[in-house]
Design a protein around this motif. Structure first.
Motif, PDB file in Angstrom:
ATOM      1  N   ARG A 126       1.048   6.192  -7.197  1.00 61.06           N
ATOM      2  CA  ARG A 126       1.311   5.190  -6.171  1.00 61.06           C
ATOM      3  C   ARG A 126       0.613   5.576  -4.868  1.00 61.06           C
ATOM      4  NH1 ARG A 126       5.360   1.406  -5.824  1.00 61.06           N
ATOM      5  NH2 ARG A 126       6.321   2.261  -7.711  1.00 61.06           N
ATOM      6  N   THR A 127       0.032   4.619  -4.173  1.00 59.53           N
ATOM      7  CA  THR A 127      -0.557   4.870  -2.857  1.00 59.53           C
ATOM      8  C   THR A 127       0.481   4.609  -1.775  1.00 59.53           C
ATOM      9  OG1 THR A 127      -1.328   2.603  -2.521  1.00 59.53           O
ATOM     10  CG2 THR A 127      -2.800   4.117  -3.714  1.00 59.53           C
ATOM     11  N   GLU A 142       1.074   0.876  -1.272  1.00 64.20           N
ATOM     12  CA  GLU A 142       1.888   0.326  -2.358  1.00 64.20           C
ATOM     13  C   GLU A 142       3.353   0.708  -2.174  1.00 64.20           C
ATOM     14  OE1 GLU A 142      -1.514   0.358  -5.887  1.00 64.20           O
ATOM     15  OE2 GLU A 142      -0.177   2.080  -5.604  1.00 64.20           O
ATOM     16  N   TYR A 143       3.576   1.919  -1.719  1.00 60.74           N
ATOM     17  CA  TYR A 143       4.960   2.345  -1.462  1.00 60.74           C
ATOM     18  C   TYR A 143       5.603   1.474  -0.387  1.00 60.74           C
ATOM     19  CZ  TYR A 143       8.719   4.829   0.859  1.00 60.74           C
ATOM     20  OH  TYR A 143       9.908   5.132   1.468  1.00 60.74           O
ATOM     21  N   SER A 146       6.537  -1.883  -1.599  1.00 65.38           N
ATOM     22  CA  SER A 146       7.628  -1.877  -2.569  1.00 65.38           C
ATOM     23  C   SER A 146       9.004  -1.849  -1.919  1.00 65.38           C
ATOM     24  CB  SER A 146       7.485  -0.677  -3.511  1.00 65.38           C
ATOM     25  OG  SER A 146       7.770   0.552  -2.839  1.00 65.38           O
ATOM     26  N   PHE A 181       2.737  10.022  -0.721  1.00 58.57           N
ATOM     27  CA  PHE A 181       2.127   9.397  -1.892  1.00 58.57           C
ATOM     28  C   PHE A 181       0.602   9.436  -1.800  1.00 58.57           C
ATOM     29  CE2 PHE A 181       6.369   7.434  -2.402  1.00 58.57           C
ATOM     30  CZ  PHE A 181       6.574   7.720  -3.740  1.00 58.57           C
ATOM     31  N   ASN A 202       6.005   5.058 -13.039  1.00 61.46           N
ATOM     32  CA  ASN A 202       5.899   4.180 -11.872  1.00 61.46           C
ATOM     33  C   ASN A 202       5.873   4.954 -10.558  1.00 61.46           C
ATOM     34  OD1 ASN A 202       6.204   1.234 -12.944  1.00 61.46           O
ATOM     35  ND2 ASN A 202       7.741   2.418 -14.067  1.00 61.46           N
ATOM     36  N   ASP A 203       5.860   6.303 -10.650  1.00 64.48           N
ATOM     37  CA  ASP A 203       5.764   7.181  -9.484  1.00 64.48           C
ATOM     38  C   ASP A 203       6.789   6.783  -8.416  1.00 64.48           C
ATOM     39  OD1 ASP A 203       4.800   9.323  -8.097  1.00 64.48           O
ATOM     40  OD2 ASP A 203       2.935   8.369  -7.440  1.00 64.48           O
TER      41      ASP A 203
END
Length: 484
Positions: free
Chosen positions: A3-4, A7-8, A11, A45, A136-137
């Motif tokens: 995950r970048t 993206e975190y 989310s 991340f 899914n980290d």
């Protein structure tokens, strides 16, 4: 997947219910109390996604995966995991205590020995949950204690403790409070269980599961976010490392059956932590992170001493030398934990629990003294400064500030101011008080931490030396009697 940071952050906009006082926070990524710490997690991340050395290829999937989720089989694997924990600790200089690698390490340890659940289906649920967070980290927090309040020591005696109130086709319904979800406002998932011993009669609270932070009925009740009151990056340089803590209220939450790991089994619920490598892998992260924090605190105090010209005093140098020795003692303990790995079933290993719990006891008892020495170094300097950086914007108060610092060089004076603010943030501020309390209790109450050391210490080999000495002494005494 890896995950970048972006993206975190995206989310977290998932409809979770986070309360600060009576206010429901619509978006934790833009709320002043959480936005800085959310960006800190995003940097973590990004740190992994940008460095192949912090990943491994997961055998089950063939995919590049964060070392958070590596089930270790060798000393080299433990060293690789340490590299990940160290890299993440350096992002916050050890000030972000339960970063995402803490609880992930625990679930990874549980996945090394899932049969501890005592139920084949629950064991498969646990393995699938590890796969879910791995692939899914995900960032996990955990809530593994009842609220304070029972003098009997029985978790089920705490009236508002989360417990099972019903079971049905859809799952297990729970209601009540669980403590204390550090990072609860910022995580993806919450591991719920019991990290302290239960007793017979505690079956109603003996439930373990994983639940999404935005699951219907999950209420995240945050403590006061110190970052919400930060003035500036100079005045509050550590605000972005306020990881938050939260009580979790389960408002008739239905936990799906495939998320249940333990039900009605008070031994297994606690056993998930201590009869698997979970507790050991999780505490390894804590010690590596504490080492980065103590090293940073010591260096900041040394830099302040140099700036204010008191490190040239031999007595002060002696204090610094003693503090430096303590930092290296912790580093030695961290390395010793993985030198001779402890063997578990299925070919997995963990750090040696004797060194692990020795480190936990040492840090619990010593960190406050370490922090107090830092406060002595700071002395009254924090109280001799302007209220905030607005003093530099007015010509008159700026001139007074320079006179206070006995210099005409504003950059020198500002450098001293920043060092003093940093030290105050580390040892004197409200956030510093929270962090000090955290170090005292992150591994549990002192008597629990000491009892773990008692249980893991190699008494047999130590007492064997006593038995051999007494036997030898008895033989000598017999010979002496014969001689007479």
């Amino acid at each position: 997947m890896l995950r970048t940071g972006d993206e975190y952050l995206a989310s977290l906009r998932d409809g979770r219910q986070v309360y600060v006082g009576g206010k429901l926070i619509d978006d934790v990524t833009i709320y002043d109390g959480f936005s800085g710490s959310a960006k800190t997690v995003a940097r973590l991340f990004d740190r992994t996604a940008s460095d192949p050395a912090l990943t491994y290829v997961e055998p089950e999937t063939g995919e590049k995966t964060s070392l958070n989720f590596l089930r270790p089989r060798s000393r080299e694997d433990l060293t690789a995991r340490r590299a990940l924990h160290t890299a993440w600790a350096e992002v916050s200089n050890g000030l972000f205590g339960r970063s995402p690698d803490h609880v992930a390490a625990m679930v990874t340890g549980m996945a090394c020995r899932p049969e501890v659940t005592g139920n084949e289906q629950y064991a498969e649920n646990l393995l699938n949950y590890w796969r879910h967070i791995r692939d899914n980290d995900l960032y996990l927090s955990f809530a593994v204690l009842p609220p304070a309040g029972s003098k009997s020591g029985k978790s089920s005696a705490v009236q508002n403790a989360m417990r099972v109130i019903a079971t049905g086709d859809e799952g297990v319904t729970v209601r009540g409070y669980k403590m204390l979800a550090t990072g609860g406002a910022l995580c993806h998932e919450i591991l719920v269980g019991n990290a302290q011993p239960l007793r017979a009669g505690d079956e109603s609270v003996a439930v373990s599961f994983g639940i999404a932070a935005n699951h219907p009925g999950v209420k995240i009740l945050s403590r006061k976010p110190y970052a919400a009151h930060a003035v500036s990056n100079i005045d509050d340089p550590l605000a972005d490392f306020d990881e938050s803590d939260a009580a979790i209220y389960f408002d008739d939450v239905v936990v799906p059956w495939n998320r249940i790991f333990v039900l009605d089994d008070w031994r297994a619920s606690y056993g998930l932590f201590v009869n698997t490598p979970a507790h050991t892998l999780g505490n390894s992260q804590a010690h590596i992170r504490l080492l980065a924090k103590m090293r940073f605190m010591l260096a900041a105090a040394k830099r302040l001493g140099d700036a204010l010209d008191f490190t040239s005093n031999p007595a002060v140098q002696g204090v610094f030398g003693g503090l430096a020795a303590r930092v290296k003692m912790l580093e030695a303990s961290v390395l010793a934990q993985e030198f001779q790995p402890e063997r578990w079933d299925h070919g997995y290993v963990s750090q040696d629990r004797q060194f692990m719990y020795a480190s936990s006891n040492w840090s619990m008892e010593y960190f406050s003294e370490f922090s107090t020495e830092m406060r002595r170094m700071l002395a009254s300097h924090a109280f001799q400064q302007p209220a905030d950086v607005s003093a530099f914007e007015d010509d008159y108060t700026r001139r007074l500030f320079l006179e206070l610092n006995r210099t005409d060089d504003f950059e020198v004076a500002l450098g001293n101011y920043r060092l003093i603010r940093l030290m105050w943030g580390l040892v004197g501020s409200e956030l510093a008080s929270r962090n000090n309390q955290y170090e005292l209790f992150y591994a549990g109450p002192p008597h629990v931490t000491r009892s773990r050391m008692y249980d893991c210490f190699d008494w047999a080999s130590a007492e064997q030396r006593v038995d051999e000495f007494l036997a030898q002494n008895a033989t000598t005494a017999a010979d002496a009697q014969t001689t007479r």
